[in-house]
Design a protein around this motif. Structure first.
Motif, PDB file in Angstrom:
ATOM      1  N   TRP A 287     -47.588 -20.972   2.044  1.00  0.00           N
ATOM      2  CA  TRP A 287     -47.538 -21.129   3.869  1.00  0.00           C
ATOM      3  C   TRP A 287     -48.545 -21.809   4.326  1.00  0.00           C
ATOM      4  N   MET A 288     -49.290 -22.782   3.540  1.00  0.00           N
ATOM      5  CA  MET A 288     -50.288 -23.356   3.991  1.00  0.00           C
ATOM      6  C   MET A 288     -50.111 -24.932   4.008  1.00  0.00           C
ATOM      7  N   SER A 289     -51.192 -25.645   4.176  1.00  0.00           N
ATOM      8  CA  SER A 289     -51.071 -27.004   4.429  1.00  0.00           C
ATOM      9  C   SER A 289     -50.551 -27.611   3.317  1.00  0.00           C
ATOM     10  N   ASP A 290     -50.075 -28.930   3.677  1.00  0.00           N
ATOM     11  CA  ASP A 290     -49.415 -29.979   2.579  1.00  0.00           C
ATOM     12  C   ASP A 290     -50.572 -30.143   1.368  1.00  0.00           C
ATOM     13  N   LYS A 291     -51.821 -30.372   2.188  1.00  0.00           N
ATOM     14  CA  LYS A 291     -53.013 -30.901   1.206  1.00  0.00           C
ATOM     15  C   LYS A 291     -53.377 -29.864   0.325  1.00  0.00           C
ATOM     16  N   ILE A 292     -53.137 -28.519   0.590  1.00  0.00           N
ATOM     17  CA  ILE A 292     -53.737 -27.295  -0.353  1.00  0.00           C
ATOM     18  C   ILE A 292     -52.611 -27.273  -1.218  1.00  0.00           C
ATOM     19  N   ARG A 300     -53.706 -26.880 -10.148  1.00  0.00           N
ATOM     20  CA  ARG A 300     -53.828 -25.522 -10.214  1.00  0.00           C
ATOM     21  C   ARG A 300     -55.093 -25.100  -9.714  1.00  0.00           C
ATOM     22  N   ASN A 301     -55.578 -25.838  -8.459  1.00  0.00           N
ATOM     23  CA  ASN A 301     -56.568 -25.233  -7.701  1.00  0.00           C
ATOM     24  C   ASN A 301     -56.449 -24.511  -6.550  1.00  0.00           C
ATOM     25  N   ASN A 302     -57.033 -23.343  -6.450  1.00  0.00           N
ATOM     26  CA  ASN A 302     -56.596 -22.585  -5.362  1.00  0.00           C
ATOM     27  C   ASN A 302     -57.852 -22.592  -4.374  1.00  0.00           C
ATOM     28  N   PRO A 303     -57.514 -22.970  -3.190  1.00  0.00           N
ATOM     29  CA  PRO A 303     -59.012 -23.182  -2.210  1.00  0.00           C
ATOM     30  C   PRO A 303     -59.444 -21.847  -1.811  1.00  0.00           C
ATOM     31  N   PHE A 304     -58.750 -20.928  -2.195  1.00  0.00           N
ATOM     32  CA  PHE A 304     -59.400 -19.571  -1.571  1.00  0.00           C
ATOM     33  C   PHE A 304     -60.070 -18.795  -2.845  1.00  0.00           C
ATOM     34  N   GLN A 305     -60.042 -19.502  -4.010  1.00  0.00           N
ATOM     35  CA  GLN A 305     -60.918 -18.978  -5.043  1.00  0.00           C
ATOM     36  C   GLN A 305     -62.589 -19.327  -4.919  1.00  0.00           C
ATOM     37  N   PHE A 306     -63.256 -18.677  -4.010  1.00  0.00           N
ATOM     38  CA  PHE A 306     -64.258 -19.019  -3.572  1.00  0.00           C
ATOM     39  C   PHE A 306     -65.645 -19.072  -4.393  1.00  0.00           C
TER      40      PHE A 306
END
Length: 772
Positions: A287-292, A300-306
């Protein structure tokens, strides 16, 4: 567009209040959002909404925050709303997180009883989850209506609703949209939809100028870095599960960048559901941006894996994080929740910094700080939940004990006291009887065993037994996986006490037991409040991270779309008036409407369509004739403008419905002079009633033939009936005896000898019409 379209602004018109609108398309009524303000005020809006609950056929939710769905648990749990509720998957999940956090924030400091967590669950269980561009057809009264969600930006799952009537143009409901791409979201697609029949949009930002994203990011980083280098803490007031995702990603990226120098400081997210919010965000990458999306698919890099952001659910967990620290805390209005607690703790220290990220409703603490930045002293009410002590605790325990005894006695009378199973509870029942009836107990040194069965069996029984004091041996219970573990046996109470809370407790006249940090769910508590003057010594800065399109962008989007009709909602009176004037100057927009609160505006495009209610007696007397998919009848009646609250009739439309393939009516109406009559002020629905004329007053009328049969179709019908038919110069010649032809005016004429074939062909021709 031949439908009757009306919009009633229940809230969010000529002001910045919560959004809630009732859209009527013919007989079907949509509730567009059902927000509530930050303080859950029981005002005229809620009372009006209650009256409409039984008329609502479907609810459409745009965003997951309180201003768009805050009243949903109340109207479902307390008012009995029972209809389909439509929202995208993220609005469903994040909306639950919003309501859980809002409820818990209020419950932590006051006795909140407008709705419960069970009401929240019941409301969200009714939601039908959709994906973008998924088309859903309405049922029942909404036959022929379809809805479709399209991206709106602003928050994850944010929706522009597209409502389409079969064979007609579309209606768009687009509020709080954002056309710009962001770190975690694509922009809305509103500008790609051209010339809708009706656009319902907001004027909230129509006069607002927004700084560039780069400038705002630099301002945020500069303030955080300056504050933390001075050994101060930063409070960033954010929402629960909407715009906070953008800020979390931005700040975690800042902390990862070595050049920023922020890596040595602490970063935390504090709300009641922080873990769930981040987990839901991880699972909604599509549901997020094309870049994400590309980053996730390729690496396999999840941007919300802080890496640096630490999740906290209480002030005690936050105090374990070393200072200086930056804390993203809910809620953004500073009226309740952890953000208010931290604001009271930190605003007195000039080294700290408070950053506000959105303009909340007028009258809230955050909005007052934005509008009056020079104000350094504020009168505030400080609320806190504390344990009961002393006489209050004894009185509470006494009442609870009496209540338990009453319930137990009632259960005994009804024969409801029973153990878990007969074999496990036999010994327990004997003990209970000895406790309930102490007079029957024996205390001899030697006695026969009580409750033992007399047995004449083969084996010898001990005649005497040494008695024991009544005792209950707790049996070990187990299931398929082994012994059942009680979680409370392993709970460790947290007695961490903060200096700031000690100071606040002292001012409130409380003990320094840090009640707010302890688990209050299983102990008796009460709420206390005290009015105080609070000194604001630290800087308070507003940086816009609302994620809405600004005024210039809104004007461009509307001029590109060129809707035939426009309804403006949600915005101050000044911004609404300014946007109305601009939209009227755009060529192609025929009508611009801006309803006041509780006002209904008519957006019906065809002026000769009327809506009336037929009485039961009139409907039962109608004789319908079928033409293709429509059934038609002639009515001789008169209109009564006195409306009724109770809808017992059938609502039909005049004129154009015959072209839509629905039930239509051709009317001969005599309207009495009732212009002086006033409408019933108590009436919710002001649809006039059509009553039949007395038989003696009905005037005669010439038959009306309704339909336009094609000659080619007519020829096929004749051939199926065994009549020889062929075209000769555009005329159908039947059995060389009868001719059927169409005149230049479109009328069909029948010529031939008066014979059996003539009357048979005429009967077949009449069957192609609805004759009324």
């Amino acid at each position: 567009m031949t439908s009757i379209i009306k919009l009633t602004a229940l809230s969010g018109a000529h002001d910045e209040g919560p959004l809630c609108y009732l859209l009527q398309v013919d007989e079907f009524k949509f509730l567009l959002d059902c927000g509530w303000d930050e303080n859950f005020t029981m005002n005229k809006y809620i009372e009006t909404l209650k009256r409409y609950v039984n008329q609502i056929d479907a609810v459409l939710l745009s965003f997951p925050d309180g201003l768009h769905l805050g009243a949903l648990p109340y109207i479902v749990g307390k008012c009995g709303l029972n209809c389909p509720i439509y929202a995208t998957v993220p609005v469903y999940k994040m909306g639950q997180m919003f309501m859980y956090d809002l409820f818990q924030s209020r419950h932590n400091t006051e006795d909140f009883d407008l709705f419960t967590l069970d009401d929240v669950d019941a409301a969200f269980d009714k939601i039908i989850q959709l994906k973008y561009s998924q088309i859903i057809e309405m049922k029942g009264k909404g036959h022929g209506l379809t809805i479709m969600p399209v991206p709106a930006g602003h928050m994850i799952g944010g929706t522009v609703w597209k409502i389409l009537k079969e064979g007609e143009e579309d209606i768009l409901y687009a509020v709080d949209y954002n056309h710009k791409k962001e770190r975690h979201l694509n922009g809305g697609v509103l500008e790609s939809i051209s010339k809708p029949a009706l656009l319902i949009t907001d004027a909230y930002n129509s006069t607002y100028y927004q700084a560039k994203r780069k400038t705002r990011d630099e301002q945020l980083m500069t303030n955080i870095l300056h504050t933390m280098r001075n050994n101060g803490n930063v409070l960033v007031a954010v929402d629960t599960a909407g715009r906070v995702l953008e800020l979390c990603q931005l700040l975690d990226q800042m902390w990862r960048t070595q050049e920023s120098g922020l890596g040595t400081y602490s970063l935390a997210l504090l709300n009641n559901v922080s873990y769930n919010v981040v987990e839901f965000a991880k699972s909604q990458v599509e549901w997020m941006s094309d870049k994400i999306m590309r980053s996730f698919e390729d690496r396999r890099n999840n941007p919300f894996q802080f890496k640096h952001l630490q999740l906290c659910h209480s002030l005690s967990e936050l105090r374990k994080i070393p200072e200086p620290k930056t804390v993203l805390a809910s809620v953004p209005d500073l009226e309740w929740g952890f953000s208010r607690d931290l604001f009271l703790d930190w605003c007195g220290n000039p080294n700290n910094c408070i950053i506000l990220t959105s303009r909340t409703s007028p009258g809230t603490l955050a909005r007052n700080l934005i509008d009056q930045p020079k104000q350094k002293t504020l009168p505030l009410t400080i609320r806190k939940r504390v344990r009961l002590e002393g006489a209050e605790l004894e009185e509470y325990l006494k009442k609870e004990k009496e209540k338990e005894q009453e319930e137990r006695l009632k259960a005994q009378e009804k024969g409801m006291l029973s153990g878990e199973s007969s074999d496990e509870s036999e010994d327990e029942m004997e003990v209970d009887q000895s406790l309930l009836f102490p007079g029957k107990a024996r205390h001899d040194l030697m006695m026969k065993s009580e409750g033992s069965r007399k047995s004449g069996g083969f084996f010898k029984q001990a005649k005497k037994a040494y008695p024991m004091f009544p005792t209950h041996e707790e049996r070990i219970k187990w299931d398929d996986y082994g012994e059942i573990i009680k979680a409370e046996d392993f709970m460790i109470s947290d007695h961490a006490i903060g200096d700031d809370d000690k100071k606040l407790d002292k001012e409130l006249g409380l003990d320094g037991d840090s009640e707010m940090e302890q688990d209050m769910s299983n102990v008796p508590t009460k709420c206390v409040a005290k009015d105080m003057m609070v000194d604001i010594n630290c800087p308070v800065i507003f940086i816009d991270f609302e994620g809405r399109s600004d005024g210039e962008s809104m004007r461009k989007i509307v001029s590109i779309m060129k809707p035939k009709q426009l309804i403006l909602v949600h915005g101050t009176a000044e911004s609404t008036a300014a946007f109305t004037e601009y939209c009227k100057s755009i060529n192609g927009i025929n009508k611009v409407l801006s309803p006041s609160p509780h006002e209904t505006v008519d957006a019906t495009m065809e002026s000769h369509i009327f809506q009336v209610r037929l009485t039961d007696a009139l409907v039962s007397s109608l004789e319908f004739s079928k033409a293709k998919d429509a059934e038609l009848a002639w009515i001789d009646g008169q209109i009564e403008l006195t409306s009724s609250v109770i809808d017992t009739g059938v609502i039909l439309e005049e004129g154009e419905l015959t072209e839509e393939g629905e039930e239509g009516v051709v009317e001969h109406i005599k309207q009495p002079e009732t212009s002086g009559k006033k409408k019933d002020s108590k009436s919710v629905d002001s649809v006039p009633t059509l009553e039949g004329l007395p038989t003696t007053d009905i005037p005669g009328h010439q038959e009306v033939f309704i339909n336009e049969p094609r000659l080619m179709e007519l020829k096929q019908i004749l051939l199926r009936q065994g009549i020889q038919a062929e075209f000769v110069g555009g005329v159908i010649v039947c059995n060389n005896m009868v001719a059927i032809k169409r005149s230049e005016a479109g009328l069909i004429s029948l010529e031939g000898c008066l014979c059996e074939d003539y009357f048979k062909i005429r009967e077949l021709l009449y069957e192609q019409y609805a004759i009324v």
